[in-house]
Design a protein around this motif. Structure first.
Motif, PDB file in Angstrom:
ATOM      1  N   LEU A 275       0.701  -1.164  -0.010  1.00 27.18           N
ATOM      2  CA  LEU A 275       0.119   0.024   0.153  1.00 27.18           C
ATOM      3  C   LEU A 275       0.813   1.232   0.052  1.00 27.18           C
ATOM      4  CD1 LEU A 275      -3.006  -0.464   2.475  1.00 27.18           C
ATOM      5  CD2 LEU A 275      -3.039  -0.010   0.048  1.00 27.18           C
ATOM      6  N   ALA A 278       2.391   1.683  -3.510  1.00 26.49           N
ATOM      7  CA  ALA A 278       1.515   2.221  -4.139  1.00 26.49           C
ATOM      8  C   ALA A 278       1.345   3.836  -3.942  1.00 26.49           C
ATOM      9  CB  ALA A 278       0.142   1.656  -4.055  1.00 26.49           C
ATOM     10  N   GLY A 316      -6.358  -0.504  -8.664  1.00 26.64           N
ATOM     11  CA  GLY A 316      -6.765  -0.444  -7.361  1.00 26.64           C
ATOM     12  C   GLY A 316      -7.406  -1.621  -6.767  1.00 26.64           C
ATOM     13  N   LEU A 317      -8.136  -2.418  -7.566  1.00 30.72           N
ATOM     14  CA  LEU A 317      -8.851  -3.686  -7.056  1.00 30.72           C
ATOM     15  C   LEU A 317      -7.583  -4.514  -6.840  1.00 30.72           C
ATOM     16  CD1 LEU A 317     -12.104  -3.752  -9.170  1.00 30.72           C
ATOM     17  CD2 LEU A 317     -11.703  -3.273  -6.897  1.00 30.72           C
ATOM     18  N   ILE A 319      -4.680  -3.985  -5.990  1.00 30.70           N
ATOM     19  CA  ILE A 319      -3.848  -3.633  -4.631  1.00 30.70           C
ATOM     20  C   ILE A 319      -4.676  -4.280  -3.530  1.00 30.70           C
ATOM     21  CG2 ILE A 319      -3.199  -1.680  -3.084  1.00 30.70           C
ATOM     22  CD1 ILE A 319      -2.702  -0.350  -5.719  1.00 30.70           C
ATOM     23  N   GLY A 320      -6.019  -4.024  -3.437  1.00 25.23           N
ATOM     24  CA  GLY A 320      -6.808  -4.314  -2.504  1.00 25.23           C
ATOM     25  C   GLY A 320      -7.035  -5.857  -2.458  1.00 25.23           C
ATOM     26  N   VAL A 323      -3.431  -6.614  -0.650  1.00 22.56           N
ATOM     27  CA  VAL A 323      -3.353  -6.311   0.733  1.00 22.56           C
ATOM     28  C   VAL A 323      -4.270  -7.164   1.505  1.00 22.56           C
ATOM     29  CG1 VAL A 323      -4.112  -4.171   2.322  1.00 22.56           C
ATOM     30  CG2 VAL A 323      -2.869  -3.986   0.242  1.00 22.56           C
ATOM     31  N   LEU A 324      -5.678  -7.405   1.019  1.00 23.13           N
ATOM     32  CA  LEU A 324      -6.467  -8.084   1.686  1.00 23.13           C
ATOM     33  C   LEU A 324      -6.159  -9.429   2.221  1.00 23.13           C
ATOM     34  CD1 LEU A 324      -9.451  -8.690   2.644  1.00 23.13           C
ATOM     35  CD2 LEU A 324     -10.054  -9.279   0.727  1.00 23.13           C
ATOM     36  N   ASN A 327      -3.533  -9.476   4.733  1.00 23.31           N
ATOM     37  CA  ASN A 327      -3.886  -9.128   6.003  1.00 23.31           C
ATOM     38  C   ASN A 327      -4.581 -10.419   6.553  1.00 23.31           C
ATOM     39  OD1 ASN A 327      -3.030  -6.739   6.145  1.00 23.31           O
ATOM     40  ND2 ASN A 327      -4.902  -5.629   5.525  1.00 23.31           N
ATOM     41  N   LEU A 328      -5.407 -11.061   5.765  1.00 22.11           N
ATOM     42  CA  LEU A 328      -6.140 -12.654   6.391  1.00 22.11           C
ATOM     43  C   LEU A 328      -4.950 -13.370   6.814  1.00 22.11           C
ATOM     44  CD1 LEU A 328      -9.023 -12.695   3.849  1.00 22.11           C
ATOM     45  CD2 LEU A 328      -9.058 -11.813   6.030  1.00 22.11           C
ATOM     46  N   GLU A 331      -3.483 -12.227  10.100  1.00 27.08           N
ATOM     47  CA  GLU A 331      -4.460 -12.139  11.152  1.00 27.08           C
ATOM     48  C   GLU A 331      -4.786 -13.893  11.701  1.00 27.08           C
ATOM     49  OE1 GLU A 331      -7.875 -10.098  10.253  1.00 27.08           O
ATOM     50  OE2 GLU A 331      -6.961  -8.380  10.437  1.00 27.08           O
ATOM     51  N   ASP A 347     -12.918 -14.453  14.221  1.00 27.19           N
ATOM     52  CA  ASP A 347     -13.416 -13.425  13.316  1.00 27.19           C
ATOM     53  C   ASP A 347     -13.220 -13.587  11.987  1.00 27.19           C
ATOM     54  OD1 ASP A 347     -12.882 -10.524  15.586  1.00 27.19           O
ATOM     55  OD2 ASP A 347     -13.918 -12.420  16.015  1.00 27.19           O
ATOM     56  N   PRO A 348     -14.353 -13.477  11.184  1.00 28.80           N
ATOM     57  CA  PRO A 348     -14.289 -13.466   9.927  1.00 28.80           C
ATOM     58  C   PRO A 348     -13.354 -12.169   9.287  1.00 28.80           C
ATOM     59  CG  PRO A 348     -16.318 -12.924  10.433  1.00 28.80           C
ATOM     60  CD  PRO A 348     -15.821 -13.018  11.578  1.00 28.80           C
TER      61      PRO A 348
END
Lengths: 348, 322
Positions: A275, A278, A316-317, A319-320, A323-324, A327-328, A331, A347-348
């Motif tokens: 991120l 970018a 943009g999508l 990158i999303g 990152v998603l 992150n998942l 976590e 937690d979902p």
């Protein structure tokens, strides 16, 4: 869900096999338009290896250990891992599947909308947007992984030494950490990148080092806290009583036990670093053009946003998505490594 | 509490000194200096030397460093090299704009994030919870600058509802009445402030949800329900105060992130704030402006952390600041 991702992975491999068998040597070549360096050869070798590993050995079998069982029981984490694997596979075989040279101009109309020949349209110079996005995946992932590798290594070493030695060393190290932490990272990076931009012509390597140099603080703090707690434990005393030298006690007995949180922080940091890169590219301070990074693609597309909105949507999508995924994974790792979280509602 | 605050502020002094020193020598390391933009190769060497002398760039590094520090110590930021104006005036012009935008963003993020988080915690495992989870995860992962462009694309370019950039309308603002001016400013704030605040709410919602879930399983909450208190009182009073603790900590720690984001948002929305000031100053290697901005950023972060500490003590009477 797992089947969907398996199908996606197979599709990528099939696509690569059909579209790019003749282009196999390209896997080892530097990205078109970039200066050939050792880094690119390493990336290429890594990509070849990754292709084989990711295609042949599905990630579900990464190990039967307890942590992995918990990790995979967590649907969100498994989703993230699969997403990251598909992305890594795409990045690895990019030279095989990219329909056009990402920096070649006039391969299509200027600012052309998505068509069968150019799935994501073409930009103001008539470059193929899909090809640029695919190469962008490669660059973003390399930047994310290498920069986080540098940052985590540096942070771990600093935090471990500070916590283990204590005293003045600890005070100074933590003061410096607080100092760097008290500046907004992006503002700090703007200053450093703005200043070191003219250094050398290989902006990719400079970017990676600078991102690594501004990302170590969190890891340093966490490792220090871990080491502070660990060094009082009896197994450390036992190691000392055996007459082991201090460095060996630290490296072989204390440090390995402090590493799990580093793993979690690092996988979360990969997304954050991508991120940040970018964002820098978006501000025009990233890897130099025409190298396609996702941030630069958004930045370039911004000019013609009114007439060609498709140019900024896809990067943009992507990158999303990246990152998603990371992150998942991060976590999920945190929950799997922290025994208190096991068995409870994930937690979902 | 007062001695605690004073001690924290005192501790901030060496931190500020460290930031200034680090920044100063980083700029020194860079090739070239602020005079580059004003000196061209055709210039007579004497003229070039004059330019450098006028800005004091010909003096040795150590002397300039001490000079900068003493100016700072006097509570003055010196003069911008390239803009020929006091740095204080430049910051006084831009800082309120940044603070205004950040405040609106933060407030929106908190209001939306906390409410969504509470809602998700109360309706755990419902469809609403799942849908909101997916939405907040997506918003959390998408880059802010890209969301900003999407907002502009949809609300300004496609529907033509809101202005895309700037703080006021460049043409009509001066001719509007007092009411119209407020309306105009409000319209310009909606996309960068409220829009980006909604995006920022995602992180808050996730945190609030897990914090709330932990709290509402506690015994005292069951007691509160058993006493027959209204749902509003149980959740709003008994649960919320305790669930807010981690949120306040993270809020204080996340201030640098907020300011990082403001640089991008200001750039995307053409907002005349400090983010734009510092980006230009860095490009021009305008040392006094960069140092001034970094000083203000660090101060804001220190104050923010202090506020978080104080807020923590206010919400939880068990915590004593010492």
């Amino acid at each position: 869900m797992r089947k969907v991702f398996l199908a996606l992975r197979l599709a990528v491999v099939l696509w690569a096999a059909v579209a790019g068998f003749s282009r196999l040597p390209a896997l080892l070549a530097p990205a078109p338009g970039a200066t050939a360096t050792a880094l690119h050869t390493v990336i290429g070798l890594f990509a070849m290896l990754a292709t084989v590993v990711l295609a042949v050995r599905p990630s579900e079998r990464l190990g039967g250990q307890e942590v992995w069982r918990y990790f995979h029981r967590n649907r969100a984490a498994a989703f993230g891992l699969q997403g990251a694997v598909v992305l890594a596979l795409l990045a690895a075989v990019t030279p095989l599947i990219a329909p056009y040279d990402p920096v070649a101009i006039d391969v299509g109309p200027h600012l052309g909308p998505p068509t069968a020949a150019h799935w994501l349209g073409t930009d103001e110079f008539g470059r193929d947007s899909l090809s640029r996005c695919l190469y962008g995946a490669r660059i973003s992932l390399v930047i994310g992984f290498v920069a986080v590798g540098i940052a985590s290594t540096a942070g771990t070493l600093l935090g471990a030494v500070a916590g283990f030695v204590g005293g003045t060393v600890d005070a100074v190290a933590m003061w410096v950490t607080d100092l760097v932490l008290s500046l907004p990272r992006l503002v700090l990076l703007l200053a450093v990148v703005g200043i070191f931009r003219p250094v050398g012509d290989n902006r990719l390597a400079v970017m990676v080092v600078l991102l690594g140099a501004t990302g170590w603080m969190g890891v340093a703090r966490v490792v220090r806290a871990q080491v502070l707690a660990l060094r009082e434990q009896e197994f450390v005393l036992a190691a000392r009583a055996l007459g082991l030298p201090e460095w060996r006690v630290l490296l072989r007995h204390v440090l390995p036990n402090a590493l799990p949180p580093v793993l979690v922080l690092s996988s979360l940091a990969v997304g954050g670093t991508i991120l940040t890169e970018a964002a820098l590219s978006y501000l025009g301070l990233g890897v130099s053009p025409p190298t396609p990074t996702w941030g630069a693609l958004v930045s370039e597309g911004r000019e013609s946003m009114r007439t060609a909105p498709w140019l900024i949507v896809a990067p943009g999508l992507l990158i999303g998505w990246t990152v998603l995924s990371f992150n998942l994974v991060g976590e999920g790792l945190r929950d799997a490594l922290d025994p208190r979280m096991r068995g409870g509602a994930h937690d979902p | 509490m007062i001695p605690y605050i004073l001690r924290k502020l005192l501790l901030a002094l060496p931190l500020l000194w460290g930031v200034l020193t680090l920044t100063f020598f980083l700029i020194e390391l860079a090739p070239g200096d602020a005079s580059d933009a004003f000196i061209n190769p055709d210039m007579a060497p004497e003229t070039a030397a004059l330019v450098r002398e006028k800005w004091g760039l010909d003096r040795p590094v150590g002397e300039r460093y001490l000079l900068e520090l003493s100016t700072m110590a006097r509570g003055d930021f010196g003069r911008s090299l390239t803009q020929e104006r006091p740095v204080m005036a430049l910051i006084a012009e831009t800082l309120p704009n940044t603070l205004q935008l950040s405040a609106v963003t933060l407030l929106t993020a908190q209001l939306v994030g906390l409410s969504v988080g509470i809602l998700k915690a109360l309706r755990q495992h419902s469809r609403l919870d799942a849908a909101l989870s997916v939405a907040s995860l997506a918003l959390y992962s998408l880059p802010a600058f890209w969301l900003a462009l999407m907002l502009q694309l949809i609300f300004s370019l496609h529907w033509n509802l809101l202005p895309a950039t700037g703080m006021t309308d460049p043409v009509t603002y001066d001719y509007l009445g007092a009411f119209g001016q407020i309306e105009d400013r409000f319209a310009h704030l909606l996309l960068p402030g409220v829009g980006m605040g909604m995006a920022g709410a995602a992180a808050d919602a996730r945190l609030m949800r897990s914090s709330m879930l932990e709290v509402i399983r506690q015994d005292y909450i069951r007691t509160a329900w058993a006493k027959g208190l209204s749902g509003w009182r149980v959740i709003g009073k008994h649960a919320l105060r305790n669930a807010l603790l981690p949120v306040i900590t993270v809020l204080g720690l996340n201030l640098p992130v907020l300011f990082s984001g403001s640089v991008l948002v200001e750039y995307a929305f053409g907002w005349p704030g400090m983010g734009r000031l510092i980006v230009t100053a860095i490009e021009q290697q305008d040392t006094p402006v960069i140092l001034g901005c970094f000083f203000v950023y660090t101060l804001l972060v220190v104050l923010g952390n202090l506020l978080a500490d104080v807020g923590y003590a206010l919400v939880d009477p068990r915590i004593r600041l010492a």
